[in-house]
Design an enzyme around this catalytic site. Structure first.
Site, PDB file in Angstrom:
ATOM      1  CE1 TYR A  25      -3.653   2.639   1.624  1.00 17.93           C
ATOM      2  CE2 TYR A  25      -4.382   1.043  -0.009  1.00 17.93           C
ATOM      3  CZ  TYR A  25      -4.612   2.197   0.724  1.00 17.93           C
ATOM      4  OH  TYR A  25      -5.787   2.898   0.559  1.00 17.93           O
ATOM      5  N   GLY A  26       1.862   1.230  -0.840  1.00 15.47           N
ATOM      6  CA  GLY A  26       2.782   2.364  -0.931  1.00 15.47           C
ATOM      7  C   GLY A  26       2.396   3.275  -2.076  1.00 15.47           C
ATOM      8  CB  SER A  51       2.141  -2.694   7.366  1.00 20.23           C
ATOM      9  OG  SER A  51       2.151  -1.593   6.464  1.00 20.23           O
ATOM     10  CB  ILE A  85      11.614  -7.208  -0.656  1.00 23.56           C
ATOM     11  CG1 ILE A  85      10.417  -6.273  -0.796  1.00 23.56           C
ATOM     12  CG2 ILE A  85      12.787  -6.473  -0.092  1.00 23.56           C
ATOM     13  CD1 ILE A  85       9.215  -6.776  -0.092  1.00 23.56           C
ATOM     14  CG  HIS A 108       9.314  -2.318 -12.924  1.00 20.16           C
ATOM     15  ND1 HIS A 108       9.596  -1.947 -14.220  1.00 20.16           N
ATOM     16  CD2 HIS A 108      10.516  -2.400 -12.284  1.00 20.16           C
ATOM     17  CE1 HIS A 108      10.900  -1.805 -14.360  1.00 20.16           C
ATOM     18  NE2 HIS A 108      11.496  -2.068 -13.213  1.00 20.16           N
ATOM     19  CG  ASP A 191       9.964   1.992 -15.408  1.00 26.68           C
ATOM     20  OD1 ASP A 191      10.402   1.666 -14.296  1.00 26.68           O
ATOM     21  OD2 ASP A 191       9.164   2.940 -15.579  1.00 26.68           O
TER      22      ASP A 191
HETATM   23  N1  LIG Z   1       6.584   4.334  -7.252  1.00 25.46           N
HETATM   24  C1  LIG Z   1       6.039   4.476  -8.463  1.00 25.46           C
HETATM   25  O1  LIG Z   1       5.472   5.517  -8.799  1.00 25.46           O
HETATM   26  C2  LIG Z   1       6.052   3.343  -9.438  1.00 25.46           C
HETATM   27  C3  LIG Z   1       6.311   2.055  -8.998  1.00 25.46           C
HETATM   28  N2  LIG Z   1       6.152   1.027  -9.880  1.00 25.46           N
HETATM   29  C4  LIG Z   1       6.333  -0.353  -9.416  1.00 25.46           C
HETATM   30  O2  LIG Z   1       5.333  -0.632  -8.415  1.00 25.46           O
HETATM   31  C5  LIG Z   1       5.832  -1.595  -7.495  1.00 25.46           C
HETATM   32  C6  LIG Z   1       5.698  -1.052  -6.086  1.00 25.46           C
HETATM   33  O3  LIG Z   1       6.529   0.069  -5.981  1.00 25.46           O
HETATM   34  P1  LIG Z   1       6.154   1.276  -4.997  1.00 25.46           P
HETATM   35  O4  LIG Z   1       4.690   1.498  -4.977  1.00 25.46           O
HETATM   36  O5  LIG Z   1       7.056   2.407  -5.339  1.00 25.46           O
HETATM   37  O6  LIG Z   1       6.575   0.637  -3.573  1.00 25.46           O
HETATM   38  P2  LIG Z   1       6.626   1.406  -2.168  1.00 25.46           P
HETATM   39  O7  LIG Z   1       7.997   1.245  -1.628  1.00 25.46           O
HETATM   40  O8  LIG Z   1       6.041   2.770  -2.287  1.00 25.46           O
HETATM   41  O9  LIG Z   1       5.598   0.529  -1.260  1.00 25.46           O
HETATM   42  C7  LIG Z   1       5.957  -0.757  -0.890  1.00 25.46           C
HETATM   43  C8  LIG Z   1       4.812  -1.382  -0.116  1.00 25.46           C
HETATM   44  O10 LIG Z   1       5.206  -2.717   0.198  1.00 25.46           O
HETATM   45  C9  LIG Z   1       5.073  -2.914   1.608  1.00 25.46           C
HETATM   46  N3  LIG Z   1       6.123  -3.853   2.022  1.00 25.46           N
HETATM   47  C10 LIG Z   1       7.456  -3.635   2.057  1.00 25.46           C
HETATM   48  N4  LIG Z   1       8.079  -4.760   2.460  1.00 25.46           N
HETATM   49  C11 LIG Z   1       7.110  -5.687   2.670  1.00 25.46           C
HETATM   50  C12 LIG Z   1       7.115  -7.048   3.103  1.00 25.46           C
HETATM   51  N5  LIG Z   1       8.244  -7.674   3.391  1.00 25.46           N
HETATM   52  N6  LIG Z   1       5.931  -7.688   3.201  1.00 25.46           N
HETATM   53  C13 LIG Z   1       4.764  -7.060   2.900  1.00 25.46           C
HETATM   54  N7  LIG Z   1       4.685  -5.776   2.489  1.00 25.46           N
HETATM   55  C14 LIG Z   1       5.857  -5.109   2.389  1.00 25.46           C
HETATM   56  C15 LIG Z   1       5.220  -1.542   2.224  1.00 25.46           C
HETATM   57  O11 LIG Z   1       4.506  -1.475   3.436  1.00 25.46           O
HETATM   58  P3  LIG Z   1       5.243  -1.419   4.870  1.00 25.46           P
HETATM   59  O12 LIG Z   1       6.705  -1.131   4.638  1.00 25.46           O
HETATM   60  O13 LIG Z   1       4.540  -0.340   5.609  1.00 25.46           O
HETATM   61  O14 LIG Z   1       4.984  -2.764   5.456  1.00 25.46           O
HETATM   62  C16 LIG Z   1       4.499  -0.692   1.184  1.00 25.46           C
HETATM   63  O15 LIG Z   1       3.127  -0.763   1.447  1.00 25.46           O
HETATM   64  C17 LIG Z   1       7.274  -1.866  -7.928  1.00 25.46           C
HETATM   65  O16 LIG Z   1       7.292  -2.990  -8.773  1.00 25.46           O
HETATM   66  C18 LIG Z   1       7.631  -0.610  -8.727  1.00 25.46           C
HETATM   67  O17 LIG Z   1       8.672  -0.818  -9.650  1.00 25.46           O
HETATM   68  C19 LIG Z   1       5.762   1.207 -11.185  1.00 25.46           C
HETATM   69  C20 LIG Z   1       5.505   2.473 -11.653  1.00 25.46           C
HETATM   70  C21 LIG Z   1       5.732   3.615 -10.831  1.00 25.46           C
HETATM   71  C1  LIG Z   2       7.320   6.697 -11.323  1.00 28.65           C
HETATM   72  C2  LIG Z   2       7.936   5.760 -12.255  1.00 28.65           C
HETATM   73  O1  LIG Z   2       7.442   5.519 -13.358  1.00 28.65           O
HETATM   74  C3  LIG Z   2       9.246   5.185 -11.962  1.00 28.65           C
HETATM   75  C4  LIG Z   2      10.208   6.349 -11.976  1.00 28.65           C
HETATM   76  O2  LIG Z   2       9.554   4.263 -12.999  1.00 28.65           O
HETATM   77  C5  LIG Z   2       9.343   4.457 -10.649  1.00 28.65           C
HETATM   78  O3  LIG Z   2       8.955   5.042  -9.633  1.00 28.65           O
HETATM   79  O4  LIG Z   2       9.841   3.300 -10.688  1.00 28.65           O
HETATM   80 MG   LIG Z   3       8.453   4.434 -14.602  1.00 28.14          MG
HETATM   81 MG   LIG Z   4      10.311   2.424 -12.392  1.00 26.67          MG
END
Ligand SMILES: NC(=O)C1=CN([C@@H]2O[C@H](COP(=O)(O)OP(=O)(O)OC[C@H]3O[C@@H](n4cnc5c(N)ncnc54)[C@H](OP(=O)(O)O)[C@@H]3O)[C@@H](O)[C@H]2O)C=CC1
Ligand SMILES: CC(=O)[C@](C)(O)C(=O)O
Ligand SMILES: [Mg+2]
Ligand SMILES: [Mg+2]
Length: 335
Positions: A25-26, A51, A85, A108, A191
């Protein structure tokens, strides 16, 4: 011309009656889960015990359970955990709950493309990748708009993966803006390249270097901040709206002439060579191996670099100046 998919091409019915578990839920998780929920789909959130986002997700009106329980309960499992992870959580907590005919969804392609997760052949594997930071995936959805996205099908065990991917992209709001079908390899490599050399890494280095040059030359840090960081959004907004053409149209002749003549001396052939090297390391797996190891060492390098980044003078002066602009919504909060 590439085929584009829009709302009219996607049917949410492909996911109706299915439980979608969003693991994490990030940045992306909080956005995509709420968008899917608001689109009328049955969404549960999978998090680890303790969490800090557990209460937040419940406050947002979503059902929350452990990753393992969510995997057992769901038909569609979307993994929005940190890339480095995902593999360990997948094998320990998600795979045991998978059943034939389920779907695994990524935003991704890293873990599939670099062989960190190898799903059994009896599940669908697809991608819905918004081309946007998570917080704007949510903000634009709430505004009735959306961000462009990519879909990719890695495994189609049920024969329904494509229509489910389009339905998923519609639920997130991406088909409002346009969706392109690609492959896990193409999404992963482009990406990683974009975020390293341009969107995140390149831009941050451009800002810090130009700020440092001005301050070392004796100009006030506040002036350097406004010139090299704060105004950048305003310039990029014009590019976002109307391409480079609209930016060059809006700025002065002075800026246009100076920019077109000096810009290629700053981002030059040496920069291009560095980009080729970055792409080569992405394509041959060197970057992937380095980042997986980083995750296995509890982010030793990333933690140190984040600390140094926060101590950079542009961040120090920026925090002070942004505090006087409360409308900027500067907190690192989930929206
Ligand atoms: N950030 C972005 O804008 C973009 C991200 N992506 C992709 O989306 C995916 C997620 O990225 P993103 O949203 O940035 O991740 P974040 O780091 O923002 O969120 C990670 C989430 O995972 C949870 N988490 C971390 N470790 C664990 C664990 N061991 N067990 C269960 N839950 C866990 C965290 O909760 P908590 O730590 O509180 O437990 C948090 O809710 C990736 O594959 C990324 O490449 C794709 C496009 C853009
Ligand atoms: C926001 C986005 O598309 C990125 C930069 O690829 C990422 O957060 O991994
Ligand atoms: Mg991207
Ligand atoms: Mg990316």
């Amino acid at each position: 011309m590439v085929e584009m998919f829009y709302d009219k091409d996607a049917d949410l019915g492909a996911l109706k009656g299915k439980t979608v578990a969003v693991m994490g839920y990030g940045s992306q998780g909080h956005a995509q889960a709420q968008n899917l929920h608001d689109s009328g789909l049955d969404v549960v959130i999978g998090l680890r015990e303790g969490s800090r986002r557990w209460a937040q997700a419940e406050n947002d009106g979503l059902k929350v359970m452990t990753v393992a329980d969510a995997a057992k309960a769901a038909d569609v499992i979307q993994i929005l955990l940190p890339d480095e992870i995902q593999s360990q959580v997948y094998y320990a907590e998600i795979e045991p709950g998978l059943e034939a005919g389920n779907a695994l969804v990524f935003s991704h392609g890293f873990n599939i493309h670099y062989n960190q997760i190898v799903p059994s052949k009896d599940v669908d594997v697809y991608m819905v990748a918004p081309k946007s930071p998570g917080h704007l995936v949510r903000r634009t959805y709430n505004e009735g708009a959306g961000v462009p996205g990519l879909i990719a099908i890695y495994q189609d065990a049920t024969g329904n993966a494509h229509e489910m991917a389009l339905a998923h992209a519609k639920g997130v709001g991406c088909t409002r803006a346009g969706v392109i079908e690609t492959t896990f390899r193409e999404e992963t490599e482009t990406d990683l390249f974009g975020e390293q050399v341009d969107l995140c890494g390149g831009v941050a280095s451009l800002i810090k270097t130009s700020f440092e040059v001005l301050v070392e030359a004796g100009y006030q840090p506040e002036m350097a901040y406004f010139e090299t960081l704060h105004e950048l959004k305003l310039i990029v907004d014009l590019i976002h709206e109307g391409g480079l053409e609209k930016m060059w149209y809006s700025v002065s002749n002075t800026a246009e002439y100076g920019g077109l003549t000096v810009g290629p001396q700053v981002i030059n052939e040496e920069s291009r060579e560095a980009m080729y090297i970055a792409l080569e390391r992405i394509q041959n797996g060197e970057f992937a191996r380095e980042f997986v190891l980083e995750g296995q060492t509890n982010h030793a390098v990333l933690t140190s670099m984040e600390r140094l980044e926060n101590e950079h003078p542009v961040e120090v002066v920026g925090k002070k100046l942004r505090a006087m602009m409360p409308w900027l919504n500067s907190e690192l909060n989930e929206e």
